[in-house]
Scaffold this motif. Structure first.
Motif: not given
Lengths: 750, 485
Positions: B79, B82, B99-101, B271-273, B275-278, B280-281
């Motif tokens: 995955x 961002x 990131x995680x995947x 890593x949390x700084x 703000x990773x998220x999947x 969407x595009x």
């Protein structure tokens, strides 16, 4: 004629063909004779009662297409609304399959359907779906030799549907309505994943879902259905978003909202979710606060700024939330949601991190570790008016675990040094060190504090330890060890006490019944200390508070080498506080008491004081310092004693004219001095003064203002030898006008 | 090697490899280095609102190749996420990364160290991401320029386990990894141009301690040598801090190669700084096993396998095999040269290897050249070795020919012919020369016959001198011994 014949034949044939076409159309158009067949099949497949108003042929939607009008799938529970109602359902069949004996659907299209899902705790939705699917499969296999897992559908389409989720277990019966639902699923089959694209609106906010579902599991277990879906809601319809986010007490405004979630896996293997929710330009305004700026307490005035946002300029916030979790759900167990990551961001940096898991939709056991990553300005958030914390948020961590409502335990380890606390009269300014450790538990019936320890990190001997229950009945045991000099840092009203020494307070606080007033009982012990300029030792102050009455049965202390014993009562319900006390002083060395700063004459009482009496008066509700009127009565004995700074030669010798009798190197001595003392506000009246020395007896009365002025009328009898210039019997008036070294004496006529 | 024997160094490396795809990762812009600033950009590169990324299939294939080459697990589902941070040369305000995947996890590679057995270094993960642009500060007063040409360049970030214990380990790891990506032809491995970049995470701990020390991240390492020097400096610095009672701060440090020091750049983010998220595009990337299998079947021979073949089939030493497979160009050169030797009917890979590793590399190093810049082509070197193997020239003559080839270029056969350097293998003419030498040195002949056989070398030398080195020494030896009885 022969020329017209072909034309006539052609016309005839056309008319015949038209008649056949019309007949076939009307014959096929009304295919209602299929209705029982289809209804029965759907009954078997869904396991629910299915009704169809009419079945027609719909060639405009496909050559081999049937239209089911008013399809309705009823719920098994008659109290629930129908599971699905569709105005039109179009079933298209694969032409080849029609000849194989097992018609295969090439597409299903639901037009204007409404799907109603009822959430019930005792019959979870997914488990019911699983039951239904597996039962249907078995039925079909036994009847047709073909099960649902053999299903292959080219395309499933939902056009303009509505999904209604009803949470009937919620006390207020929550309902979620998703409308404008459009969805397409391609090639649903047990062999490969099927692309899915959907869009819908929730309270006018549009969102999309894209990804894959399937392949259909062999067992048809919905828990085993793999999904890979991405949900996204973008920042439009802000007004509606604001309405969703606002509560009864907080009005929310935002300039941008964004949500995205990725789900992948299956419920029985673990459905992984990654969510990002972002609200930019957020304004949070309390609607339950008066539109005035609350004034901070005087002591905190310079350390905080306006946190009440209804007036003045308001900075907006950028709030974001990120979580990554795995949801496990299977047939036998309760759902378990495990947070691998959980962060809350405020204006960029993360402020809070949580890890742990919850079961059974927050109703089951949970275990959460929460860590404060970055402290924030608490003024940014809309706290209730009586929220006691201001300034910078605490740092540290806290932990929750257990099962609600059986037992949830809390563990907190917080540093409140940067935090301002306004729990009037307890107040703490920023940068005053304070650490808090809490171990507590909560059930539906009670809240127990196993241990609450508040310490001063820089001075570990200061500590407050508390344990006991908060509910159902308050019953707390408190032990406070705190340096008196540091008390004012947290209890500013005691600043004028100017205390020192280590205070030890053991106190039990409780209520006799759930709704009764609180009572307290304890002992204050200060081995050695000071209040103002008065030093004391061995202070023991037992006390009990009941019915808003503070009872001090026996205060003991050593002051100036003498013993002080006090019994007192303080009425806490009054404003100012009213007190009554009985006081006994034994062998107090008056000379060791601090000098009266207002005394200008230089004359000081010295000797050993014995006294008893009563004092009634008023105390300030916050500072506990004397205020308002004061009344006392008693008897004093100073034995032996003296008035230092008084020239006894002038006192005894002067006969005719007014004299100054102050002399810092002289003193008037006696064996005993007794008097009846009356204290009224700031005036001390002394009656029946009897001063007895070996050769003189002085009697009289007088009064002394606490400000340092006074007058005494005295009769003096002596056995002095008059040849030395001393008088035998005389009367004098002693006048103290508060002038420096100017205690005057006026002779009085006998 | 540890600088202080009481401390153990722990190193993990993050290597960013720019992939050699024709176009960028999410758009059709060319992926080329060195073009005029901002000439290779489009709305996607520039992060215009509303544009959507389209994944470059070739990049995925290259990531799979690399993962397979390090024995990694290729994940069927990966995955894109961002990674949110603001930097002037990143116009979107975020980097699309994984990131995680990630696409690859749990790989490994084996490094070669002198006099030590091969050492395994774990590879935690390989993930795909997009490169940022470049900020240009040099030569501009009061401003900085941004070149977005590099935005969208496909990158693989290869993250090692903290398995390295010295700067030598780190150097060997980078050499091996660079060789692998070059063998795979996914990256040119050019550190100076930034297509193979390395950040080093370094910490120290007392020997025997289980817990890692606080790590610092070193950046701006533009050569393997600098990586090693920066690590040594950092290890020293951390040990000094600990010994003086201070604490190592988790931070990012910048290596200054001119001053040979590192300096603090910023506190290290977690890593949390970011703000990773999947993302969407971009839909999650799902791979079919058959696709992975196809790529696996087409993988080229990799350095370790090639080195083993060189040893097993050609009889080369482990060292020689290692040197020859350290660089793709080197192995290609060697194989090409050796093929010429084989074609001449003389299979002697050892001789070819010797000529490549000793004569050619020695001269290249001396002149500061790489194998790609060698003035002597593989074909010509092969011909030269073949001339020796067929006995047409002696080793001594060959060195002269090689020097001529290196300095002036040319085909060794022509040089030998033109300069009349061909070895005399005609036994008649050698016999004549031998007889002349024996006749003119009767004393030595007598001494030899008297038992002083070591005088033979003198006589060989005289014959070689007479033939100006062209006589075959082996034949001279043989004829002399015959004549001397």
């Amino acid at each position: 004629m022969s020329n017209r014949r072909p034309l006539l034949i052609s016309i005839f044939l056309l008319v015949v063909l038209f008649a056949i076409g019309v007949t076939v159309y009307y014959q096929t158009k009304n295919m209602d004779w299929y209705r029982p067949l289809i209804t029965n099949a759907l009954n078997r497949i869904t396991g629910h009662v299915v009704s169809i108003a009419k079945v027609t042929y719909a060639p405009m939607s496909g050559l081999f297409t049937l239209e089911l009008q008013e399809l309705e799938v009823l719920s098994q529970d008659p109290t629930e609304p129908p599971m699905m109602q569709a105005q039109e359902t179009l079933l298209s069949f694969s032409p080849i399959s029609l000849f194989s004996g097992t018609p295969q659907l090439s597409s299903i299209k639901f037009v204007n359907p409404q799907i109603n899902l009822v959430l019930r705790e005792k019959a979870p939705l997914m488990e019911r779906a699983q039951d239904t699917a597996m039962a249907s499969d078995k039925k079909l296999l036994s009847e047709l030799g073909v099960g649902l897992s053999d299903l292959r559908i080219g395309r499933i389409t939902v056009q303009n549907g509505i999904l209604v989720i009803l949470d009937w277990d919620h006390p207020e019966g929550r309902t979620w309505v998703f409308d404008h639902l459009h969805m397409g699923i391609h090639s649903l089959s047990p062999t490969r994943a099927s692309p899915l694209a959907a869009s819908a609106r929730y309270r006018s906010i549009p969102f999309t879902v894209n990804g894959n579902i399937g392949p259909l599991p062999d067992t048809l277990d919905p828990f085993a259905m793999p999904v890979l879906l991405s949900l996204e809601a973008k920042s439009i319809r802000l007004k509606e978003l604001q309405e969703i986010l606002s509560t009864d007490t907080i009005e929310v405004k935002t300039s941008r909202g964004y949500l995205t979630t990725l789900l992948h896996g299956s419920l029985n293997q673990g459905l992984q979710t990654s969510t990002w929710l972002q609200l930019d330009g957020l304004e949070l305004n309390r609607t339950d606060l008066p539109k005035v700026v609350k004034q901070p307490p005087q002591s905190l005035k310079n350390t905080i700024f306006d946190r009440f946002t209804n007036k003045g300029e308001k900075d907006t916030l950028d709030l974001a939330f990120r979580q990554k979790s795995v949801l496990h759900m299977n047939w036998y167990g309760t759902p378990r949601l495990e947070f691998e990551e959980f962060f809350i961001y405020l204006d960029g940096p993360p402020i809070l991190e949580a890890k742990g898991w919850v079961k059974n939709q927050w109703r089951g056991p949970l275990e959460l570790d929460v860590k404060i990553l970055n402290q924030i300005d608490l003024a940014k958030l809309p706290w209730p008016a009586d929220f006691p914390l201001m300034g910078v948020s605490p740092s540290g961590s806290f932990k929750l675990n257990g099962t609600w409502p059986n037992k949830i335990t809390y563990h907190a380890d917080l540093d409140l040094t940067k935090t301002i606390i306004d729990l009037s009269p307890l107040e703490k300014i920023a940068d005053t060190p304070m650490a808090l450790k809490l171990s507590a538990s909560q059930t539906a019936e009670k809240i127990l504090i196993k241990e609450l320890v508040v310490t001063h990190p820089a001075n570990p001997e200061n500590s407050v330890t508390m344990s006991g229950s908060l509910t159902p009945r308050l019953q707390l045991k408190t032990v406070i060890n705190w340096a008196m000099k540091d008390v004012a840092n947290y209890y500013p009203v005691t600043e004028n006490w100017k205390g020192s020494g280590l205070m030890k307070l053991n106190m039990d606080i409780g209520r006799k019944s759930k709704d009764a007033d609180w009572v307290a009982k304890g002992l204050l012990d200060i081995p050695k200390g000071k209040v103002g300029d008065v030093e004391f030792s061995k202070l023991k102050l037992p006390f009990a508070i009941d019915n808003k009455l503070l009872n001090i049965p026996h205060l003991q202390a050593v002051v100036a080498g003498g013993q002080v014993d006090i019994m007192g009562l303080l009425d806490l319900s009054q404003k100012p506080l009213l007190y009554e006390s009985q006081l006994t002083v034994t062998a107090m060395d008056v000379g060791e008491l601090p000098k009266q700063p207002d005394s200008q004459t230089g004359v000081q009482l010295e000797g050993y004081l014995f006294a008893h009496g009563t004092i009634n008066g008023q105390l300030d509700n916050k500072t506990f310092l004397p205020t308002g009127s004061l009344f006392g009565q008693g008897h004093i004995l100073v034995e032996p004693g003296s008035l230092s700074g008084l020239d006894h030669n002038v006192f005894y010798q002067q006969k005719t004219k007014e004299s100054i009798i102050s002399d810092e190197n002289k003193a008037l001595y006696w064996n005993s001095l007794e008097a009846e003392v009356t204290l009224l506000d700031s005036v001390v009246s002394l009656d029946n003064i009897m001063i007895d020395s070996s050769q003189t007896q002085i009697s009289g009365k007088g009064s002394l203002k606490l400000a340092g002025k006074g007058e005494f009328d005295l009769d003096v009898k002596t056995d002095f030898d008059s040849k030395q210039g001393f008088r035998k019997n005389f009367a004098v008036k002693i006048i103290d006008e508060g002038k420096k070294s100017a205690l005057r004496m006026q002779p009085k006529l006998q | 090697m540890p600088i202080d024997p009481n401390y153990e160094t722990v190193i993990g490396l993050e290597v960013h490899t720019q992939l050699r795809t024709k176009s960028k990762i999410f758009c059709g812009c060319p992926n080329k280095f060195g073009a005029e600033a901002n000439s290779q950009i489009c709305p996607v590169c520039a992060g215009f609102p509303g544009v959507l990324p389209v994944m470059n299939r070739e990049m995925v294939n290259m990531a799979i190749k690399t993962g397979l080459a390090i024995n990694g697990q290729i994940k069927k589902l990966s995955v894109f996420s961002r990674k949110n941070y603001f930097y002037p040369d990143s116009p979107t305000g975020y980097q699309i990364s994984q990131y995680d995947l990630p696409i690859v996890e749990h790989g490994e590679l084996f490094i070669d160290l002198p006099d030590e057995p091969k050492k395994r270094i774990g590879v935690t993960r390989i993930h795909m991401e997009v490169d940022a642009g470049k900020s240009i500060h040099e030569g501009i007063v009061g401003a900085s320029w941004v070149d977005l040409n590099r935005v969208g360049t496909p990158l693989l970030e290869i993250v090692s386990e903290p398995d390295m214990r010295s700067s030598e380990d780190a150097g060997a790891y980078l050499k091996k990894l660079r060789a692998i990506v070059r063998f795979l032809d996914v990256c040119d491995g050019n550190m100076e141009e930034g297509s193979f970049r390395c950040d080093a995470n370094v910490s120290v701990r007392h020997y025997g301690a289980e817990k890692f020390g606080t790590r610092t991240e070193l950046k701006n390492l533009n050569s393997i040598r600098n990586v090693m020097r920066a690590i040594d400096f950092e290890v020293d610095r951390q040990i000094d801090l600990i010994e003086s009672g201070d604490k190592v701060v988790q931070e990012t440090r910048l290596w200054d190669a001119n001053k040979n020091i590192s300096r603090s750049m910023r506190s290290k983010e977690d890593a949390h700084d970011y703000r990773y998220f999947p993302e969407p595009d971009l839909p999650p990337l799902t791979l079919e096993q058959s696709h992975i299998d196809d790529i696996k079947a087409k993988l080229p021979e990799l350095p370790d396998a090639m080195a083993k073949r060189f040893q097993d089939e050609m009889g080369l030493s482990e060292y020689d095999a290692g040197v020859l497979t350290a660089e793709k160009e080197m192995s290609t050169y060697f194989e090409e040269a050796n093929q010429i030797v084989s074609n001449a009917g003389k299979k002697n890979a050892k001789a070819t290897a010797n000529w490549v590793t000793v004569e050619l590399l020695g001269r290249l190093n001396k002149d500061g050249l790489s194998i790609e810049d060698s003035p002597v082509s593989a074909v010509n070197l092969g011909k030269l070795v073949a001339l020796i193997q067929t006995g047409e020239i002696s080793g001594k003559i060959a060195k002269k020919v090689f020097a001529h080839m290196f300095d002036d270029g040319g085909d060794p056969e022509k040089i030998v012919a033109e300069k009349g350097l061909k070895q005399v293998t005609d036994s008649g003419s050698i016999t004549a020369e031998v007889e002349k030498v024996l006749a003119s040195h009767p004393d030595q002949v007598e001494q030899y016959r008297g038992g002083k056989t070591q005088i033979l070398g003198f006589l060989v030398g005289k014959v070689m001198q007479a033939t100006r080195g062209k006589a075959n020494p082996a034949m001279v030896n043989k004829v002399l011994k015959e004549k001397l009885g």
